[in-house]
Design an enzyme around this catalytic site. Structure first.
Site, PDB file in Angstrom:
ATOM      1  N   SER A  32      10.386   3.317  -1.410  1.00 57.29           N
ATOM      2  CA  SER A  32      10.162   2.574  -2.353  1.00 57.29           C
ATOM      3  C   SER A  32       8.646   2.855  -2.901  1.00 57.29           C
ATOM      4  O   SER A  32       7.793   3.478  -2.335  1.00 57.29           O
ATOM      5  CB  SER A  32      10.617   1.454  -2.446  1.00 57.29           C
ATOM      6  OG  SER A  32       9.551   0.368  -3.358  1.00 57.29           O
TER       7      SER A  32
ATOM      8  N   TYR B 255       7.834  -5.753   3.374  1.00 54.01           N
ATOM      9  CA  TYR B 255       8.839  -4.602   2.790  1.00 54.01           C
ATOM     10  C   TYR B 255       7.627  -3.672   2.835  1.00 54.01           C
ATOM     11  O   TYR B 255       8.595  -1.819   2.444  1.00 54.01           O
ATOM     12  CB  TYR B 255       9.249  -4.659   1.134  1.00 54.01           C
ATOM     13  CG  TYR B 255       9.720  -4.037   1.047  1.00 54.01           C
ATOM     14  CD1 TYR B 255      11.330  -3.964   0.668  1.00 54.01           C
ATOM     15  CD2 TYR B 255       9.963  -2.915  -0.404  1.00 54.01           C
ATOM     16  CE1 TYR B 255      12.218  -3.585   0.776  1.00 54.01           C
ATOM     17  CE2 TYR B 255      10.799  -2.783  -1.537  1.00 54.01           C
ATOM     18  CZ  TYR B 255      11.965  -1.982  -0.593  1.00 54.01           C
ATOM     19  OH  TYR B 255      12.858  -1.501  -1.469  1.00 54.01           O
TER      20      TYR B 255
END
Length: 240
Positions: free
Chosen positions: A133, A146
């Site tokens: 990501s 995350y």
């Protein structure tokens, strides 16, 4: 004759589902792994093996791969796509959400890699795509765990690539920005949800899963001697 076998984790929705449909349309048999096997079974794909898999369980991943390879031969492309994104400020986020994020997003990638890498080394060919990501590069509010998980995926992929370049194995790191998926389903904090959805709306929803899938297919279909090692992609209007 069918093309080579493609394996995808997290194939029941979002990017994973788009990848399943795309590679099947290109003539590849596909191994589809997810916890919601009923969705996988319902996909209109003829040459497929479906498996109810929790990517944090190595034995489940390995068994699914062994079963698919018994039908279609060695996996040539492994896409470690399964992931979760429960967002919250660090101090407020539960230990369960923190640990689940690490388990699925990091251990899940490790399990997928370990289940195919030795055979790829033996065959002296293969491609592993790890879905990271933009959060693996840049930190942002309510993303601390995350961010950490995706940064780990980046580092693991980079070093595994270096160690296996001489084995003719491609490791491709995909780092999408905002994508129109259901990743926010595990986030319940209202202010964080509203802020994220407002940013997403400003990008008309962000990238589509199909756009990300197209980029991955493009990178894979290049000759084995060409490796697009790292691809950071976002909607053109996304600043970071």
């Amino acid at each position: 004759m069918s093309k080579k076998l493609v394996a995808i984790t997290g194939a029941s929705s979002g990017i994973g589902k788009a990848l399943a449909m795309l590679f099947a349309s290109k003539g590849h048999p596909v191994l589809l792994m997810a916890r919601r096997i009923e969705i996988l079974n319902a996909l209109p794909i003829k040459e497929k093996v479906t498996a109810n898999v929790d990517v944090t369980n190595f034995e489940q991943v390995q068994t699914a791969i062994n079963n698919a390879e018994a039908v279609y031969g060695p996996i040539d492309l492994m896409i470690n796509n399964a992931g979760i994104m429960p967002l919250d400020n660090y101090v407020d986020q539960s230990l369960k959400d923190k640990y689940d994020t690490i388990d699925v997003n990091v251990k899940g990638v490790i399990n997928g890699m370990d289940a195919v890498l030795k055979q790829m080394i033996k065959n002296q060919t293969g491609t592993i795509v790890n879905i990271s990501s933009i959060a693996g590069r840049y930190t942002s509010n309510a993303h601390s765990i995350y961010n950490g998980a995706k940064s780990a995926v980046n580092a693991i992929t980079e070093q595994a690539r270096k160690e296996n370049a001489h084995n003719n194995i491609r490791f491709i790191l995909i780092e999408p920005g905002m994508v129109d998926t259901n990743l926010l389903n595990l986030t319940s904090e209202g202010e964080i949800l509203n802020s994220y959805n407002k940013a997403k709306k400003s990008l008309n929803g962000g990238l589509t899963p199909e756009q990300v899938a197209d980029v991955i297919a493009y990178a894979y279909e290049l000759p084995q001697s060409v490796n697009l090692k790292e691809i950071l992609l976002t909607h053109t209007k996304q600043v970071v």
